[in-house]
Design a protein around this motif. Structure first.
Motif, PDB file in Angstrom:
ATOM      1  N   SER A 334     -51.801  22.102 -71.348  1.00  0.00           N
ATOM      2  CA  SER A 334     -52.647  23.005 -70.556  1.00  0.00           C
ATOM      3  C   SER A 334     -53.659  23.674 -71.474  1.00  0.00           C
ATOM      4  O   SER A 334     -53.367  23.947 -72.637  1.00  0.00           O
ATOM      5  CB  SER A 334     -51.790  24.104 -69.928  1.00  0.00           C
ATOM      6  OG  SER A 334     -50.858  23.550 -69.053  1.00  0.00           O
ATOM      7  N   LYS A 335     -54.822  23.982 -70.916  1.00  0.00           N
ATOM      8  CA  LYS A 335     -55.868  24.669 -71.676  1.00  0.00           C
ATOM      9  C   LYS A 335     -55.309  25.996 -72.223  1.00  0.00           C
ATOM     10  O   LYS A 335     -54.691  26.762 -71.489  1.00  0.00           O
ATOM     11  CB  LYS A 335     -57.045  24.952 -70.736  1.00  0.00           C
ATOM     12  CG  LYS A 335     -58.229  25.535 -71.424  1.00  0.00           C
ATOM     13  CD  LYS A 335     -59.346  25.750 -70.431  1.00  0.00           C
ATOM     14  CE  LYS A 335     -60.440  26.575 -71.075  1.00  0.00           C
ATOM     15  NZ  LYS A 335     -61.358  27.061 -70.057  1.00  0.00           N
ATOM     16  N   GLY A 336     -55.522  26.214 -73.519  1.00  0.00           N
ATOM     17  CA  GLY A 336     -55.042  27.464 -74.116  1.00  0.00           C
ATOM     18  C   GLY A 336     -53.765  27.313 -74.921  1.00  0.00           C
ATOM     19  O   GLY A 336     -53.505  28.083 -75.836  1.00  0.00           O
ATOM     20  N   TYR A 337     -52.932  26.296 -74.577  1.00  0.00           N
ATOM     21  CA  TYR A 337     -51.688  26.055 -75.309  1.00  0.00           C
ATOM     22  C   TYR A 337     -52.020  25.773 -76.768  1.00  0.00           C
ATOM     23  O   TYR A 337     -52.989  25.088 -77.016  1.00  0.00           O
ATOM     24  CB  TYR A 337     -50.957  24.860 -74.672  1.00  0.00           C
ATOM     25  CG  TYR A 337     -49.727  24.439 -75.432  1.00  0.00           C
ATOM     26  CD1 TYR A 337     -48.537  25.154 -75.303  1.00  0.00           C
ATOM     27  CD2 TYR A 337     -49.759  23.369 -76.326  1.00  0.00           C
ATOM     28  CE1 TYR A 337     -47.416  24.788 -76.025  1.00  0.00           C
ATOM     29  CE2 TYR A 337     -48.636  22.995 -77.045  1.00  0.00           C
ATOM     30  CZ  TYR A 337     -47.476  23.709 -76.890  1.00  0.00           C
ATOM     31  OH  TYR A 337     -46.371  23.348 -77.625  1.00  0.00           O
ATOM     32  N   PRO A 338     -51.281  26.296 -77.770  1.00  0.00           N
ATOM     33  CA  PRO A 338     -50.004  27.013 -77.718  1.00  0.00           C
ATOM     34  C   PRO A 338     -50.131  28.517 -77.477  1.00  0.00           C
ATOM     35  O   PRO A 338     -49.131  29.227 -77.566  1.00  0.00           O
ATOM     36  CB  PRO A 338     -49.402  26.752 -79.106  1.00  0.00           C
ATOM     37  CG  PRO A 338     -50.590  26.675 -80.003  1.00  0.00           C
ATOM     38  CD  PRO A 338     -51.680  26.052 -79.179  1.00  0.00           C
ATOM     39  N   GLY A 339     -51.325  29.006 -77.155  1.00  0.00           N
ATOM     40  CA  GLY A 339     -51.461  30.422 -76.785  1.00  0.00           C
ATOM     41  C   GLY A 339     -51.236  30.560 -75.280  1.00  0.00           C
ATOM     42  O   GLY A 339     -50.496  29.779 -74.679  1.00  0.00           O
ATOM     43  N   GLU A 340     -51.883  31.526 -74.686  1.00  0.00           N
ATOM     44  CA  GLU A 340     -51.729  31.751 -73.249  1.00  0.00           C
ATOM     45  C   GLU A 340     -52.372  30.616 -72.451  1.00  0.00           C
ATOM     46  O   GLU A 340     -53.419  30.093 -72.860  1.00  0.00           O
ATOM     47  CB  GLU A 340     -52.444  33.042 -72.862  1.00  0.00           C
ATOM     48  CG  GLU A 340     -51.948  34.236 -73.611  1.00  0.00           C
ATOM     49  CD  GLU A 340     -51.339  35.264 -72.685  1.00  0.00           C
ATOM     50  OE1 GLU A 340     -51.870  35.438 -71.577  1.00  0.00           O
ATOM     51  OE2 GLU A 340     -50.328  35.868 -73.081  1.00  0.00           O
ATOM     52  N   TYR A 341     -51.755  30.237 -71.364  1.00  0.00           N
ATOM     53  CA  TYR A 341     -52.328  29.164 -70.536  1.00  0.00           C
ATOM     54  C   TYR A 341     -52.011  29.429 -69.074  1.00  0.00           C
ATOM     55  O   TYR A 341     -51.113  30.210 -68.756  1.00  0.00           O
ATOM     56  CB  TYR A 341     -51.758  27.805 -70.960  1.00  0.00           C
ATOM     57  CG  TYR A 341     -50.251  27.778 -70.948  1.00  0.00           C
ATOM     58  CD1 TYR A 341     -49.545  27.561 -69.776  1.00  0.00           C
ATOM     59  CD2 TYR A 341     -49.527  28.011 -72.126  1.00  0.00           C
ATOM     60  CE1 TYR A 341     -48.176  27.570 -69.758  1.00  0.00           C
ATOM     61  CE2 TYR A 341     -48.142  28.033 -72.117  1.00  0.00           C
ATOM     62  CZ  TYR A 341     -47.477  27.814 -70.939  1.00  0.00           C
ATOM     63  OH  TYR A 341     -46.107  27.845 -70.914  1.00  0.00           O
ATOM     64  N   GLU A 342     -52.791  28.792 -68.188  1.00  0.00           N
ATOM     65  CA  GLU A 342     -52.534  28.941 -66.754  1.00  0.00           C
ATOM     66  C   GLU A 342     -51.620  27.826 -66.269  1.00  0.00           C
ATOM     67  O   GLU A 342     -51.611  26.742 -66.828  1.00  0.00           O
ATOM     68  CB  GLU A 342     -53.860  28.865 -65.994  1.00  0.00           C
ATOM     69  CG  GLU A 342     -54.707  30.113 -66.155  1.00  0.00           C
ATOM     70  CD  GLU A 342     -56.045  29.990 -65.436  1.00  0.00           C
ATOM     71  OE1 GLU A 342     -56.159  29.195 -64.482  1.00  0.00           O
ATOM     72  OE2 GLU A 342     -56.976  30.697 -65.861  1.00  0.00           O
TER      73      GLU A 342
END
Ligand code: AMP
Ligand code: GLY
Length: 415
Positions: A334-342
């Motif tokens: 998912s977009k943003g992984y490994p940080g926050e993602y939707e």
């Protein structure tokens, strides 16, 4: 035969898929499972750390064999618990799981048995750890002692960065459990995942794999749970394997014997292949994720028979056959992984891909649609004799499957 798999990631989907594709007579149950496992077995949405609840489900469904995927239930003693209830369960005991749940324990063991690993110091005091880093040559590595879902290790490039991380560990207490750290030399080389099945007396190696931990191409960006894998890595050969067995695997098993550790399950050696030969970065006490997604498609033998032989201590009576073909797995994240993602994005075109196997990691089925439900969403895997053809067909499927924010590495199988 009824088999219960504990866990719900891509690794567990690959285990279920392997068992079911060997024989339709195996009946699969999973706790908690995922959208992919639900297509070949029965998933029960329960917390895998509540052993009494798992026991109830096992009794209700007359489970014959339990296979444990992740490290947390192992280090919490799931194997000891189910053994005491008379169950056949695959995985090491709580004591044996210390090889993964305590980095200090693992490092002291390696030192005692002369197993090549980076030079290290251990401390449970903030003041002492700061004194250690004042004298350490850069770069070095700081590792939190306990389980930290792959987030406890940092390569330190300058003094301030090291001091900040020690403050996070000792003062802000960002990780659960006893605060202890390993501070060790930074090793340079190529990483290799070398996994074995063992019942302590005998061992059988699996085919080796390379895991791509960084989020972006060319090993850039932060560490993740793994963005892809392939097997065998192009730098692996017979000579290296002999060296790994002689310097690492066999001394480890000798150490188990000396320390009276009855280790039954998978032992995963996370190695760095340096100019001075292979070094152990870490032990894991379970199958790797996503290593399993490339190892099991190459296995010809019956995984259930292997697990039962490990539990019974009769691994010396069986052989494991492996396919010559290479295998490769690309993770769609998912977009943003490994940080926050939707989460909750619809995954399209899953039925339009050919000649690959899809292992679900973070997906869920809702109103007839498959939705994203995690950072790592799907593993797209294939096997072929020719690595270029293999990359071609896996990446064709990777491009076909679609969801908003889809992200993947384009260099799996190249480095
Ligand atoms: P570990 O959980 O100990 O395997 O560490 C996670 C990752 O950090 C490894 O896969 C390596 O990429 C990196 N790492 C750990 N220890 C070292 C080391 N001594 N030198 C260089 N890289 C390391
Ligand atoms: N692929 C890394 C791990 O399973 O720990």
């Amino acid at each position: 035969m009824k088999i219960l798999i504990i866990g719900g990631g891509g690794r567990e989907h690959a285990i279920c898929w392997k068992i079911k594709s060997y024989s339709k007579d195996y009946e699969i149950f999973a706790i908690p499972g995922n959208g992919g496992i639900a297509q070949i077995g029965q998933c029960v949405k329960k917390d895998s750390s509540n052993f009494n609840e798992i026991l109830e489900i096992s009794e209700e469904n007359k489970i014959d064999l339990i296979i444990v995927g992740p490290e947390n239930p192992l280090s919490e003693g799931i194997v000891d618990f189910f053994k005491s209830k008379g169950y056949k369960i695959f995985g090491p005991t709580k004591k044996a799981a210390l090889f993964e749940s305590s980095k200090c324990f693992a490092k002291e063991f390696m030192k005692k048995y002369n197993i090549p690993t980076a030079d290290f110091q251990i401390t449970d005091s903030f003041e002492e750890s700061v004194k250690i880093i004042e004298k350490r040559k850069l770069p070095y590595v700081i590792k939190f002692d306990g389980l930290a879902a792959g987030k406890g290790v940092r390569v330190i490039e300058n003094y301030q960065e090291g001091k900040n991380y020690l403050e996070e560990i000792f003062i802000k207490k960002i990780f659960k459990g006893e605060t202890k750290v390993v501070i060790e030399d930074c090793l340079v080389g190529k990483e290799l995942s070398y996994l074995i099945f063992t019942d302590t007396n005998t061992y059988i190696p699996m085919v080796p794999a390379k895991d791509y931990k960084r989020v972006f191409d060319d090993d850039k960006g932060p560490n993740t749970g793994g963005m892809g894998c392939y097997s065998p890595p192009n730098y692996f050969n017979e000579e290296l394997e002999q060296e790994i067995k002689k310097k690492i695997v066999e001394p480890t098993l000798k150490g188990f014997e000396r320390e009276n550790i009855d280790y039954r399950g998978v032992l995963y050696f996370g190695l760095m292949i340096t100019n001075q030969g292979p070094y152990v970065l870490e032990y894991n006490v379970r199958f790797g994720d996503p290593e399993t997604q490339v190892i099991l498609p190459r296995m010809e033998s019956d995984l259930v028979e292997v697990c039962e032989s490990v539990i019974e201590g009769s691994l010396n009576k069986i052989n494991i056959k492996w396919k010559e073909e290479k295998s490769l797995c690309v993770i769609l994240a998912s977009k943003g992984y490994p940080g926050e993602y939707e989460k909750g994005k619809e995954i399209k075109n899953l039925d339009k891909v050919e000649d690959v196997v899809l292992f679900h990691a973070g997906t869920k089925l809702e109103n007839g649609k498959i939705l994203t439900d995690g950072g790592r969403v799907l593993g797209v895997c294939g096997i072929d004799k020719d690595i270029e053809k293999l990359r071609g067909k896996v990446y064709k499927a990777v491009q076909t499957i679609d969801f908003e924010g889809k992200h993947y590495r384009k260099d799996i199988g190249l480095l």
